[in-house]
Scaffold this motif. Structure first.
Motif, PDB file in Angstrom:
ATOM      1  N   TRP A 290      -0.437   1.988   2.342  1.00 59.70           N
ATOM      2  CA  TRP A 290       0.669   1.862   1.400  1.00 59.70           C
ATOM      3  C   TRP A 290       1.207   0.444   1.387  1.00 59.70           C
ATOM      4  O   TRP A 290       0.970  -0.338   2.307  1.00 59.70           O
ATOM      5  CB  TRP A 290       1.788   2.853   1.713  1.00 59.70           C
ATOM      6  CG  TRP A 290       2.334   2.800   3.114  1.00 59.70           C
ATOM      7  CD1 TRP A 290       1.967   3.595   4.160  1.00 59.70           C
ATOM      8  CD2 TRP A 290       3.335   1.915   3.626  1.00 59.70           C
ATOM      9  NE1 TRP A 290       2.672   3.253   5.291  1.00 59.70           N
ATOM     10  CE2 TRP A 290       3.526   2.229   4.986  1.00 59.70           C
ATOM     11  CE3 TRP A 290       4.090   0.897   3.071  1.00 59.70           C
ATOM     12  CZ2 TRP A 290       4.440   1.552   5.796  1.00 59.70           C
ATOM     13  CZ3 TRP A 290       4.998   0.218   3.880  1.00 59.70           C
ATOM     14  CH2 TRP A 290       5.170   0.565   5.229  1.00 59.70           C
ATOM     15  N   PHE A 291       1.939   0.150   0.309  1.00 61.66           N
ATOM     16  CA  PHE A 291       2.601  -1.140   0.163  1.00 61.66           C
ATOM     17  C   PHE A 291       4.010  -0.905  -0.346  1.00 61.66           C
ATOM     18  O   PHE A 291       4.223  -0.188  -1.324  1.00 61.66           O
ATOM     19  CB  PHE A 291       1.833  -2.031  -0.822  1.00 61.66           C
ATOM     20  CG  PHE A 291       2.503  -3.337  -1.094  1.00 61.66           C
ATOM     21  CD1 PHE A 291       2.519  -4.334  -0.139  1.00 61.66           C
ATOM     22  CD2 PHE A 291       3.124  -3.565  -2.304  1.00 61.66           C
ATOM     23  CE1 PHE A 291       3.149  -5.547  -0.382  1.00 61.66           C
ATOM     24  CE2 PHE A 291       3.755  -4.767  -2.558  1.00 61.66           C
ATOM     25  CZ  PHE A 291       3.769  -5.763  -1.599  1.00 61.66           C
ATOM     26  N   ASP A 292       4.996  -1.502   0.324  1.00 63.09           N
ATOM     27  CA  ASP A 292       6.397  -1.463  -0.070  1.00 63.09           C
ATOM     28  C   ASP A 292       6.722  -2.824  -0.670  1.00 63.09           C
ATOM     29  O   ASP A 292       6.932  -3.801   0.048  1.00 63.09           O
ATOM     30  CB  ASP A 292       7.263  -1.176   1.162  1.00 63.09           C
ATOM     31  CG  ASP A 292       8.756  -1.250   0.899  1.00 63.09           C
ATOM     32  OD1 ASP A 292       9.180  -1.765  -0.152  1.00 63.09           O
ATOM     33  OD2 ASP A 292       9.522  -0.795   1.770  1.00 63.09           O
ATOM     34  N   GLY A 293       6.714  -2.896  -1.996  1.00 66.62           N
ATOM     35  CA  GLY A 293       6.961  -4.157  -2.681  1.00 66.62           C
ATOM     36  C   GLY A 293       8.381  -4.661  -2.549  1.00 66.62           C
ATOM     37  O   GLY A 293       8.628  -5.862  -2.639  1.00 66.62           O
ATOM     38  N   LYS A 294       9.338  -3.759  -2.331  1.00 68.95           N
ATOM     39  CA  LYS A 294      10.731  -4.176  -2.154  1.00 68.95           C
ATOM     40  C   LYS A 294      10.873  -5.068  -0.923  1.00 68.95           C
ATOM     41  O   LYS A 294      11.640  -6.018  -0.915  1.00 68.95           O
ATOM     42  CB  LYS A 294      11.645  -2.961  -1.978  1.00 68.95           C
ATOM     43  CG  LYS A 294      11.930  -2.205  -3.232  1.00 68.95           C
ATOM     44  CD  LYS A 294      12.900  -1.076  -2.907  1.00 68.95           C
ATOM     45  CE  LYS A 294      13.458  -0.451  -4.142  1.00 68.95           C
ATOM     46  NZ  LYS A 294      14.438   0.596  -3.828  1.00 68.95           N
ATOM     47  N   ASN A 295      10.146  -4.711   0.131  1.00 68.50           N
ATOM     48  CA  ASN A 295      10.233  -5.443   1.393  1.00 68.50           C
ATOM     49  C   ASN A 295       8.991  -6.275   1.692  1.00 68.50           C
ATOM     50  O   ASN A 295       8.896  -6.862   2.765  1.00 68.50           O
ATOM     51  CB  ASN A 295      10.491  -4.456   2.537  1.00 68.50           C
ATOM     52  CG  ASN A 295      11.822  -3.763   2.373  1.00 68.50           C
ATOM     53  OD1 ASN A 295      12.859  -4.411   2.321  1.00 68.50           O
ATOM     54  ND2 ASN A 295      11.806  -2.452   2.249  1.00 68.50           N
ATOM     55  N   ASP A 296       8.026  -6.289   0.758  1.00 71.73           N
ATOM     56  CA  ASP A 296       6.771  -7.025   0.911  1.00 71.73           C
ATOM     57  C   ASP A 296       6.078  -6.678   2.230  1.00 71.73           C
ATOM     58  O   ASP A 296       5.688  -7.539   3.003  1.00 71.73           O
ATOM     59  CB  ASP A 296       7.019  -8.539   0.807  1.00 71.73           C
ATOM     60  CG  ASP A 296       5.731  -9.312   0.602  1.00 71.73           C
ATOM     61  OD1 ASP A 296       4.773  -8.734   0.045  1.00 71.73           O
ATOM     62  OD2 ASP A 296       5.666 -10.475   1.016  1.00 71.73           O
ATOM     63  N   VAL A 297       5.939  -5.362   2.465  1.00 66.77           N
ATOM     64  CA  VAL A 297       5.322  -4.861   3.688  1.00 66.77           C
ATOM     65  C   VAL A 297       4.226  -3.873   3.318  1.00 66.77           C
ATOM     66  O   VAL A 297       4.448  -2.970   2.505  1.00 66.77           O
ATOM     67  CB  VAL A 297       6.362  -4.136   4.576  1.00 66.77           C
ATOM     68  CG1 VAL A 297       5.719  -3.491   5.784  1.00 66.77           C
ATOM     69  CG2 VAL A 297       7.462  -5.087   4.992  1.00 66.77           C
ATOM     70  N   GLY A 298       3.061  -4.029   3.906  1.00 60.49           N
ATOM     71  CA  GLY A 298       1.967  -3.086   3.712  1.00 60.49           C
ATOM     72  C   GLY A 298       1.548  -2.504   5.043  1.00 60.49           C
ATOM     73  O   GLY A 298       1.804  -3.081   6.102  1.00 60.49           O
ATOM     74  N   TYR A 299       0.904  -1.342   4.992  1.00 63.75           N
ATOM     75  CA  TYR A 299       0.432  -0.687   6.210  1.00 63.75           C
ATOM     76  C   TYR A 299      -0.892  -0.018   5.922  1.00 63.75           C
ATOM     77  O   TYR A 299      -1.042   0.598   4.864  1.00 63.75           O
ATOM     78  CB  TYR A 299       1.448   0.356   6.683  1.00 63.75           C
ATOM     79  CG  TYR A 299       1.057   0.971   7.989  1.00 63.75           C
ATOM     80  CD1 TYR A 299       1.360   0.329   9.183  1.00 63.75           C
ATOM     81  CD2 TYR A 299       0.344   2.154   8.029  1.00 63.75           C
ATOM     82  CE1 TYR A 299       0.963   0.878  10.389  1.00 63.75           C
ATOM     83  CE2 TYR A 299      -0.048   2.708   9.229  1.00 63.75           C
ATOM     84  CZ  TYR A 299       0.270   2.068  10.407  1.00 63.75           C
ATOM     85  OH  TYR A 299      -0.124   2.606  11.599  1.00 63.75           O
ATOM     86  N   PRO A 300      -1.839  -0.092   6.783  1.00 64.91           N
ATOM     87  CA  PRO A 300      -1.760  -0.755   8.082  1.00 64.91           C
ATOM     88  C   PRO A 300      -1.987  -2.263   7.953  1.00 64.91           C
ATOM     89  O   PRO A 300      -2.555  -2.742   6.986  1.00 64.91           O
ATOM     90  CB  PRO A 300      -2.905  -0.111   8.870  1.00 64.91           C
ATOM     91  CG  PRO A 300      -3.912   0.274   7.847  1.00 64.91           C
ATOM     92  CD  PRO A 300      -3.120   0.615   6.602  1.00 64.91           C
ATOM     93  N   VAL A 301      -1.505  -2.954   8.966  1.00 61.19           N
ATOM     94  CA  VAL A 301      -1.733  -4.387   9.078  1.00 61.19           C
ATOM     95  C   VAL A 301      -2.926  -4.565  10.008  1.00 61.19           C
ATOM     96  O   VAL A 301      -2.894  -4.137  11.151  1.00 61.19           O
ATOM     97  CB  VAL A 301      -0.500  -5.116   9.656  1.00 61.19           C
ATOM     98  CG1 VAL A 301      -0.802  -6.583   9.856  1.00 61.19           C
ATOM     99  CG2 VAL A 301       0.697  -4.906   8.753  1.00 61.19           C
ATOM    100  N   ILE A 302      -3.978  -5.140   9.486  1.00 64.11           N
ATOM    101  CA  ILE A 302      -5.193  -5.361  10.267  1.00 64.11           C
ATOM    102  C   ILE A 302      -5.364  -6.866  10.414  1.00 64.11           C
ATOM    103  O   ILE A 302      -5.640  -7.558   9.438  1.00 64.11           O
ATOM    104  CB  ILE A 302      -6.430  -4.747   9.565  1.00 64.11           C
ATOM    105  CG1 ILE A 302      -6.179  -3.289   9.162  1.00 64.11           C
ATOM    106  CG2 ILE A 302      -7.667  -4.904  10.433  1.00 64.11           C
ATOM    107  CD1 ILE A 302      -5.944  -2.351  10.311  1.00 64.11           C
ATOM    108  N   GLN A 303      -5.176  -7.367  11.615  1.00 61.73           N
ATOM    109  CA  GLN A 303      -5.233  -8.809  11.850  1.00 61.73           C
ATOM    110  C   GLN A 303      -6.589  -9.408  11.496  1.00 61.73           C
ATOM    111  O   GLN A 303      -6.669 -10.541  11.059  1.00 61.73           O
ATOM    112  CB  GLN A 303      -4.894  -9.126  13.310  1.00 61.73           C
ATOM    113  CG  GLN A 303      -3.504  -8.703  13.723  1.00 61.73           C
ATOM    114  CD  GLN A 303      -2.403  -9.326  12.886  1.00 61.73           C
ATOM    115  OE1 GLN A 303      -2.507 -10.454  12.420  1.00 61.73           O
ATOM    116  NE2 GLN A 303      -1.341  -8.572  12.668  1.00 61.73           N
ATOM    117  N   GLU A 304      -7.654  -8.633  11.665  1.00 60.83           N
ATOM    118  CA  GLU A 304      -8.995  -9.141  11.399  1.00 60.83           C
ATOM    119  C   GLU A 304      -9.287  -9.268   9.914  1.00 60.83           C
ATOM    120  O   GLU A 304     -10.250  -9.917   9.521  1.00 60.83           O
ATOM    121  CB  GLU A 304     -10.059  -8.225  12.034  1.00 60.83           C
ATOM    122  CG  GLU A 304     -10.020  -8.197  13.545  1.00 60.83           C
ATOM    123  CD  GLU A 304      -8.932  -7.270  14.088  1.00 60.83           C
ATOM    124  OE1 GLU A 304      -8.501  -6.335  13.387  1.00 60.83           O
ATOM    125  OE2 GLU A 304      -8.498  -7.508  15.220  1.00 60.83           O
TER     126      GLU A 304
END
Length: 110
Positions: free
Chosen positions: A55-69
């Protein structure tokens, strides 16, 4: 190719296999919980066994999951969704919230 938000390409992109449900909600402010509940209902109408994979929360500019690679031209949440069977996207209020589900159904894209 139509780009929807931060790298989320809609079903008009024939190189993708993600069908998009585009939803507009007026008259009520949505938080993540309300948006998720709405997306879940819509996804399960399309495919009973739909499972949220990213998912992506555009209000807070946050997506999940965050994959560093995951680096490149797509956000990590979208790369993850594509590589884990994500084939149904629910885009609420023009990228305010984007949820990608795996439905287990082939040929959802369009």
């Amino acid at each position: 190719m139509k780009t929807v938000g931060p790298g989320f390409h809609s079903a008009q992109d024939t190189h993708r296999n993600i069908k998009e449900i585009d939803v507009r909600v007026q008259g009520a402010a949505l938080d993540y919980a309300a948006a998720h509940a709405l997306a879940d209902v819509l996804a399960k109408k399309a495919a009973r066994d739909a499972m949220l994979v990213a998912w992506f929360d555009g209000k807070n500019d946050v997506g999940y999951p965050v994959i560093q690679e995951c680096t490149g031209d797509k956000p990590s949440w979208l790369t993850y969704a594509e590589s884990h069977g994500g084939n149904l996207g629910v885009n609420i209020n023009g990228d305010e919230f984007v949820f990608v589900f795996a439905t287990g159904l082939e040929h959802q894209g369009g």
